[in-house]
Design a protein around this motif. Structure first.
Motif, mmCIF file in Angstrom:
data_model
loop_
_atom_site.group_PDB
_atom_site.id
_atom_site.type_symbol
_atom_site.label_atom_id
_atom_site.label_comp_id
_atom_site.label_asym_id
_atom_site.label_seq_id
_atom_site.Cartn_x
_atom_site.Cartn_y
_atom_site.Cartn_z
ATOM 1 N N GLU A 16 0.743 -1.290 0.212
ATOM 2 C CA GLU A 16 0.007 -0.350 -0.004
ATOM 3 C C GLU A 16 1.243 1.278 -0.388
ATOM 4 O OE1 GLU A 16 -4.444 -0.697 2.242
ATOM 5 O OE2 GLU A 16 -2.235 -0.250 3.061
ATOM 6 N N LYS A 17 1.057 2.231 -1.189
ATOM 7 C CA LYS A 17 1.706 3.486 -1.034
ATOM 8 C C LYS A 17 0.816 4.567 -0.239
ATOM 9 C CE LYS A 17 1.960 6.111 -4.281
ATOM 10 N NZ LYS A 17 1.845 7.346 -3.725
ATOM 11 N N PRO A 18 1.461 5.522 0.303
ATOM 12 C CA PRO A 18 0.421 6.575 0.912
ATOM 13 C C PRO A 18 0.593 7.660 0.138
ATOM 14 C CG PRO A 18 3.065 5.829 1.788
ATOM 15 C CD PRO A 18 3.323 4.984 1.360
ATOM 16 N N PRO A 19 -0.583 8.529 0.651
ATOM 17 C CA PRO A 19 -0.142 9.282 -0.073
ATOM 18 C C PRO A 19 0.941 10.263 0.016
ATOM 19 C CG PRO A 19 -1.702 9.960 1.200
ATOM 20 C CD PRO A 19 -1.054 8.131 1.266
ATOM 21 N N GLY A 20 1.553 10.881 -1.213
ATOM 22 C CA GLY A 20 3.112 11.495 -0.873
ATOM 23 C C GLY A 20 4.466 11.535 -1.437
ATOM 24 N N MET A 21 4.289 9.939 -1.854
ATOM 25 C CA MET A 21 5.537 8.993 -2.096
ATOM 26 C C MET A 21 5.611 8.930 -3.063
ATOM 27 S SD MET A 21 6.514 5.300 -0.990
ATOM 28 C CE MET A 21 7.073 5.330 0.969
ATOM 29 N N ALA A 22 6.438 8.993 -4.136
ATOM 30 C CA ALA A 22 6.441 9.115 -5.018
ATOM 31 C C ALA A 22 7.145 7.130 -5.921
ATOM 32 C CB ALA A 22 7.755 9.248 -6.133
ATOM 33 N N VAL A 23 6.543 6.692 -6.612
ATOM 34 C CA VAL A 23 7.011 5.861 -7.117
ATOM 35 C C VAL A 23 8.121 4.887 -6.444
ATOM 36 C CG1 VAL A 23 6.575 3.697 -8.900
ATOM 37 C CG2 VAL A 23 4.613 4.526 -8.224
ATOM 38 N N HIS A 24 9.015 5.762 -7.970
ATOM 39 C CA HIS A 24 10.532 5.716 -8.402
ATOM 40 C C HIS A 24 10.650 6.888 -8.320
ATOM 41 C CE1 HIS A 24 9.056 7.124 -12.177
ATOM 42 N NE2 HIS A 24 8.331 6.371 -12.319
ATOM 43 N N PRO A 25 12.647 6.988 -8.265
ATOM 44 C CA PRO A 25 13.831 8.108 -8.664
ATOM 45 C C PRO A 25 12.781 9.279 -9.951
ATOM 46 C CG PRO A 25 14.433 6.370 -7.246
ATOM 47 C CD PRO A 25 13.112 5.920 -8.172
ATOM 48 N N ALA A 26 13.531 10.418 -9.741
ATOM 49 C CA ALA A 26 12.819 11.017 -10.726
ATOM 50 C C ALA A 26 13.321 12.658 -10.189
ATOM 51 C CB ALA A 26 11.430 11.086 -11.416
ATOM 52 N N PRO A 27 13.764 13.103 -11.712
ATOM 53 C CA PRO A 27 14.266 14.688 -11.240
ATOM 54 C C PRO A 27 13.535 15.737 -10.453
ATOM 55 C CG PRO A 27 14.025 14.166 -13.562
ATOM 56 C CD PRO A 27 13.402 13.530 -13.133
ATOM 57 N N GLY A 28 13.759 15.539 -9.256
ATOM 58 C CA GLY A 28 13.228 16.771 -8.196
ATOM 59 C C GLY A 28 12.735 15.629 -6.908
ATOM 60 N N THR A 29 12.565 14.349 -7.352
ATOM 61 C CA THR A 29 12.209 13.038 -6.190
ATOM 62 C C THR A 29 13.316 12.455 -6.602
ATOM 63 O OG1 THR A 29 10.439 13.966 -6.240
ATOM 64 C CG2 THR A 29 10.547 12.104 -5.122
ATOM 65 N N PRO A 30 14.613 12.298 -5.333
ATOM 66 C CA PRO A 30 15.130 11.427 -5.778
ATOM 67 C C PRO A 30 15.499 10.590 -4.416
ATOM 68 C CG PRO A 30 16.505 13.445 -4.791
ATOM 69 C CD PRO A 30 15.166 14.060 -5.153
ATOM 70 N N SER A 31 14.736 11.050 -3.694
ATOM 71 C CA SER A 31 14.867 9.402 -2.585
ATOM 72 C C SER A 31 13.873 9.668 -1.812
ATOM 73 C CB SER A 31 15.347 10.111 -1.398
ATOM 74 O OG SER A 31 15.542 11.397 -0.960
ATOM 75 N N GLY A 32 13.097 9.120 -1.030
ATOM 76 C CA GLY A 32 12.005 9.013 -0.284
ATOM 77 C C GLY A 32 11.144 8.133 -1.264
ATOM 78 N N THR A 33 11.710 7.647 -2.586
ATOM 79 C CA THR A 33 10.862 7.054 -2.785
ATOM 80 C C THR A 33 10.024 4.971 -2.374
ATOM 81 O OG1 THR A 33 11.848 5.675 -4.363
ATOM 82 C CG2 THR A 33 10.936 8.204 -4.950
ATOM 83 N N LEU A 34 8.824 4.645 -3.707
ATOM 84 C CA LEU A 34 8.852 3.487 -3.394
ATOM 85 C C LEU A 34 10.363 2.900 -3.308
ATOM 86 C CD1 LEU A 34 6.806 1.581 -2.750
ATOM 87 C CD2 LEU A 34 5.767 1.342 -4.583
ATOM 88 N N VAL A 35 10.386 2.470 -4.144
ATOM 89 C CA VAL A 35 11.612 1.767 -4.655
ATOM 90 C C VAL A 35 12.452 2.111 -3.715
ATOM 91 C CG1 VAL A 35 13.898 1.810 -6.369
ATOM 92 C CG2 VAL A 35 11.439 2.144 -7.239
ATOM 93 N N ASN A 36 13.203 3.310 -3.133
ATOM 94 C CA ASN A 36 14.269 3.112 -1.755
ATOM 95 C C ASN A 36 13.558 2.493 -0.753
ATOM 96 O OD1 ASN A 36 13.800 6.855 -2.959
ATOM 97 N ND2 ASN A 36 16.095 5.480 -2.728
#
Length: 330
Positions: free
Chosen positions: A104-124
């Protein structure tokens, strides 16, 4: 739910443009963006700042300079293949075996790293939880990822741990052989109460960060929706709870389709044109809703390796559950 949609240009690509005299005279970055629809104005500004834009061999760095006629070249550098780092982020695991994991992915978490979201993602988080067992087919930045949901959308995501599962899940998504149901809390209520929306969806011609229903071009998008609850007076509903079943998985599909019906998801910062009623706005504030009210509630599929029929359900997260309770009192 939408398939991963890459926008990056090919590594090391050189984009050439010959600007005619009649198109010169305007601000340079804006003019280039108008003639190169695959590159946003912000992207062109960044390339100019990095010395990647030339005219007749001369490097151009002043984005506000007037565009002159001539031959331009823009060098698109290869993307940095940053290796995602494992992070000890808590996960709600619904199912896990050697081949795949459902979370279950919570709101506010990106699925994978991308420009502007290098960490804190589901992949991490998955790299920490699963170690090196994630499928490598998705590439450096997206190990195991076969589908994704928007950063501010909550709900169920399946991730491949083996290459066999990755290939099998990808085939299921490509064949639309996945049961996907979303719950949306929307402004007003759609008419009719139950229907199927079939359109073409592609990049908006006025804002490349947005998707839009297109008269031509784009990709076919099919959403089945059903109104489950109407909040407020039946003749003039203030909000509604919908269940949306996806037949295709285009970027922002449900959000675009519901907005096209005049019933955008409550709290949607991109597609939520027009304010809800004061009572609904007050309910949103009390519930602490700070994102689109959209939740991937059901995911069902046949396990691509074992053949087992799997189906998972996720209750509304706290912000949407509280909002629904408050709307019920209208």
């Amino acid at each position: 739910m939408s398939f991963v949609d890459d926008e990056d240009a090919p590594p090391g690509e050189t984009v050439s443009l010959t600007l005619a005299t009649e198109h010169a005279g305007g601000r340079l970055d804006k003019t280039l963006a108008e003639h190169l629809p695959d590159l946003s104005r912000a992207r062109i500004q960044a390339l100019m700042a990095a010395g990647m834009v030339t005219r007749e061999g001369k490097v151009l760095t002043d984005t506000s300079a007037k565009a002159q006629a001539g031959d331009y070249e823009l060098l698109i550098p290869p993307p940095e293949a940053a290796e995602p780092q494992a992070e000890a982020i808590p996960l709600t695991v619904l199912f896990e075996d050697p081949h795949l994991i459902v979370v279950e992915k919570p709101p506010g978490m990106a699925v994978h790293p991308a420009p502007g979201t290098p960490s804190g993602t589901l992949v991490n988080a998955l790299l920490h939880h699963c170690g090196s067992s994630l499928s490598g087919i998705g590439g450096v930045a997206r190990p195991g990822i076969v589908h994704r949901i928007d950063k501010e959308t909550s709900g169920i995501v399946v991730v491949a741990k083996s290459d066999a599962a990755h290939k099998g899940l990808s085939a299921l998504f490509a064949a639309h052989d996945i049961d996907r149901v979303y719950v949306a809390l929307v402004r007003g209520a759609p008419s009719p109460a139950k229907a199927t929306i079939v359109t073409q969806i592609g990049r908006s011609s006025t804002d490349r960060k947005k998707m839009a229903v297109l008269k031509s071009g784009g990709r076919e998008a099919i959403t089945h929706y059903s109104t489950r609850t109407v909040f407020g007076q039946q003749k003039k509903p203030q909000a509604a709870r919908l269940e949306c079943t996806l037949e295709t998985g285009r970027t922002h599909q449900i959000r675009v389709h519901l907005a096209s019906k005049g019933c955008p998801c409550l709290g949607d910062p991109v597609y939520g044109s027009g304010p809800p009623t004061p009572a609904v706005r007050e309910a949103m504030a009390q519930a602490g809703l700070s994102r689109q009210a959209l939740h991937a509630a059901v995911l069902g599929f046949v396990h691509p390796v074992t053949g087992e029929a799997l189906r998972f359900e996720s209750p509304l997260p706290p912000d949407m559950a509280k909002l629904e309770a408050l709307l019920s009192a209208l």
